[in-house]
Design an enzyme around this catalytic site. Structure first.
Site, short mmCIF file in Angstrom:
data_model
loop_
_atom_site.label_atom_id
_atom_site.label_comp_id
_atom_site.label_asym_id
_atom_site.label_seq_id
_atom_site.Cartn_x
_atom_site.Cartn_y
_atom_site.Cartn_z
N ASP A 198 -19.43 84.81 69.83
CA ASP A 198 -19.21 83.52 70.49
C ASP A 198 -20.48 83.01 71.15
O ASP A 198 -21.17 83.74 71.87
CB ASP A 198 -18.13 83.66 71.57
CG ASP A 198 -16.82 84.23 71.04
OD1 ASP A 198 -16.87 85.19 70.26
OD2 ASP A 198 -15.76 83.72 71.43
N HIS A 243 -11.80 77.98 68.78
CA HIS A 243 -12.30 76.73 69.38
C HIS A 243 -12.82 75.75 68.32
O HIS A 243 -13.22 74.64 68.67
CB HIS A 243 -13.37 77.03 70.42
CG HIS A 243 -12.80 77.53 71.71
ND1 HIS A 243 -12.50 76.70 72.76
CD2 HIS A 243 -12.41 78.77 72.08
CE1 HIS A 243 -11.98 77.41 73.75
NE2 HIS A 243 -11.92 78.68 73.35
#
Length: 573
Positions: free
Chosen positions: A100, A180
């Site tokens: 991430d 996301h």
């Protein structure tokens, strides 16, 4: 809950795809030349402009929409049609797996630079001519495991740089989807507001980004070695893809992948329900080991979960592992910070999210030597990552020289910005002087806690707001308190794990309807209060307590927007 919007999201992407094909017949567009421009712009210029985003070359909605259109049509769509939602690693010598990034461009640049500094072998590989950082060599591949956007100040810039690398060296980089990269998620956690603030007010550019995200795969596999995916495995994926020798092209569907991005491991056996939301599972050691062995794989590499040390390994037995890689050092932190790790300039599209500063965690990557089967983690602190990024770009940070601000601007229906008049009301108590409970009272005009006569600040029994239609049962509250207590007692960093628990509640806050949002987020607010209660009982420091409180208040601001069915407002340009 969150997964119920997937059909809507995919339908939106499909509609956009038709518009791309019907309006983008300009054969004179030079994708590689534009990609080279974005590489130079994002590697060398973006960080130097601090918050002057429009001064970065290529940062206009017209240019970005054109680039996204051609990457979608010329690179990502043909690749998806040929390979489906899974990719095979084709590198012969080495690959690096990156977790991430969450909008932190300084971390991306720093880790790319670190690779070249620390590995003598990689220095011999051919670099992309247009880049000072990116290797483009058949012996080597990059795997990015998603969550490029949200909760960071430069999500747009990160995506543009990664897509530019992909356009210039398609076989050298695998970009996976994270949770996301779903429209229903990045609608609420910062990316949409960032795009609207930096590029346009109507949202077409944000929708174009999400159309591109929908074309990314969910899994990358190195034959007889590892699989990489954002979250992990699910029951449906295991049922469909067991005994496939790691070739998941035919068995992996978009629906499966969209569930996999939410999964987490747990250190016991079997499947467990996840606190991230309805229909989401945590996978145990036994089911993971069995699945990996059925596909002749040794490791499951994944991101999705914040780690205080950047990289964490969970041994499954028989020399098999789940390895979590979280690359976002100082998660939620900005590039320019003061001595207290707070932002010198708070990004204006979501001030509450950023003002508390980053989480001070390490970020990590893993370099894999394929012939020797060696996995070498590398980590950076936020300070080290910022220092490396400054060396790469020459960027500097400086303190704001004035406390005055220009009047905020608001978009008109035509997209033009107009100046709004403002008034200032003086009160006897500033927001900074309010207790955490008073912040809740002022923000929601409700009380989440019962006061006690002897200690009005005590985080005592949970009292849900009267507006809530859903309440934690006594057993649910007890179970959460026991779980939080177990996690925090074993934690190396009490504050880090408490903030992480709060963030997990926030991740589950995207619901299909306002009614569902009301129910689920009221429960999430109650669980936040339980987390804070346990944190206080375990004597977390006052400074850390304030950080946890700020994280809760910031997340509840997102929650209020979800419950009311709107996007949090921001002041423009």
């Amino acid at each position: 809950m969150a997964l119920k919007l997937l059909a809507v999201a995919f339908a939106t992407c499909i509609g956009y795809a038709h518009s791309v094909r019907s309006t983008s017949s300009n054969s004179t567009y030079d994708l590689k030349a534009k990609a080279a421009m974005y590489v130079k712009s994002m590697e060398e210029t973006a960080l130097t402009k601090i918050d002057h985003y429009s001064e970065v070359p290529g940062m206009t909605s017209k240019e970005i929409n054109a680039f996204l259109t051609h990457v979608y049509r010329e690179v990502l769509e043909p690749e998806l049609e040929s390979h489906g939602y899974s990719r095979m690693v084709m590198a012969t010598q080495a690959t690096v797996v990156i977790g991430d990034l969450h909008g932190q461009l300084f971390n991306l640049l720093a880790f790319l630079r670190l690779l070249l500094l620390n590995s003598e072998a990689l220095k011999e590989y051919e670099k992309l001519p247009e880049s000072q950082l990116f290797i483009c060599d058949s012996r080597f591949q990059y795997i990015f495991m998603g969550d490029y956007v949200d909760r960071g100040e430069r999500s747009v810039e990160i995506v543009m740089l990664l897509l530019a690398y992909k356009a210039l060296c398609p076989s050298g980089i695998i970009l996976l989807q994270g949770n996301h990269e779903a429209q229903e998620t990045n609608d609420h956690y910062g990316f949409k507001n960032e795009v609207l603030f930096k590029l346009d007010h109507g949202g077409p550019t944000w929708r174009a980004f999400n159309a591109v995200f929908a074309k990314l795969p969910f899994v990358a596999v190195a034959e007889d070695e590892f699989m990489a995916t954002h979250g992990g495995i699910t029951p449906d994926f295991v049922n469909a893809c067991t005994n496939m020798t790691g070739d998941f092209k035919q068995c992996l569907t978009a629906d499966m992948g969209s569930a996999m991005v939410w999964s987490d491991p747990h250190p016991y056996n079997g499947w467990r329900k996840s606190p991230r939301g309805e229909g989401i599972y945590k996978y145990g050691k036994d089911v993971t080991l069995e699945f990996l062995k059925s596909n002749n794989l040794k490791r499951l590499l994944r991101g999705h979960e914040q780690m205080v040390d950047g990289v964490h390994s969970l041994a499954l037995g028989e020399d098999h592992f789940v390895q979590t890689i979280f690359t976002s050092a100082d998660y939620v932190g900005t590039f320019c910070v003061n001595r207290n790790n707070r932002p010198l300039r708070v990004p204006r599209w979501h001030p509450q999210m950023f003002m508390a500063g980053g989480d001070r965690n390490l970020g990590g990557i893993v370099l894999i030597d394929l012939p020797s089967h060696k996995y070498a983690p590398a980590t950076l602190s936020g300070a080290s990552a910022r220092s490396l990024a400054k060396n790469v770009t020459g960027a500097g940070c400086y303190h704001p020289t004035t406390t005055t601000t220009r009047p905020p601007t608001t978009p008109t229906t035509s997209g033009a910005a107009t100046t709004a008049t403002t008034t200032t009301t003086t009160t006897s108590t500033t927001e900074e002087e309010l207790s955490w409970k008073e912040k809740f009272k002022r923000f929601f005009d409700i009380s989440l806690l019962q006061e006690t006569a002897d200690d009005p600040e005590a985080a005592a029994p949970i009292k849900l707001p009267i507006e809530c239609h859903g309440h934690l049962t006594e057993s649910e509250a007890q179970e959460h308190e026991e779980t939080v207590g177990e996690i925090l007692r074993e934690a190396e960093s009490l504050a880090f794990e408490a903030r992480k628990i709060v963030d997990l509640e926030g991740e589950a806050a995207v619901c299909a309807t306002p009614k569902e949002a009301d129910v689920e987020n009221c429960k999430a607010m109650a669980r936040d209060m339980i987390t804070l209660k346990v944190f206080q009982e375990l004597h977390g420091s006052q400074e850390d307590l304030v950080d946890v409180e700020n994280r809760i208040v910031a997340r509840e601001e997102e929650v209020e927007a979800v419950v009311e069915g709107r996007t949090p407002s921001f002041k423009g340009l």
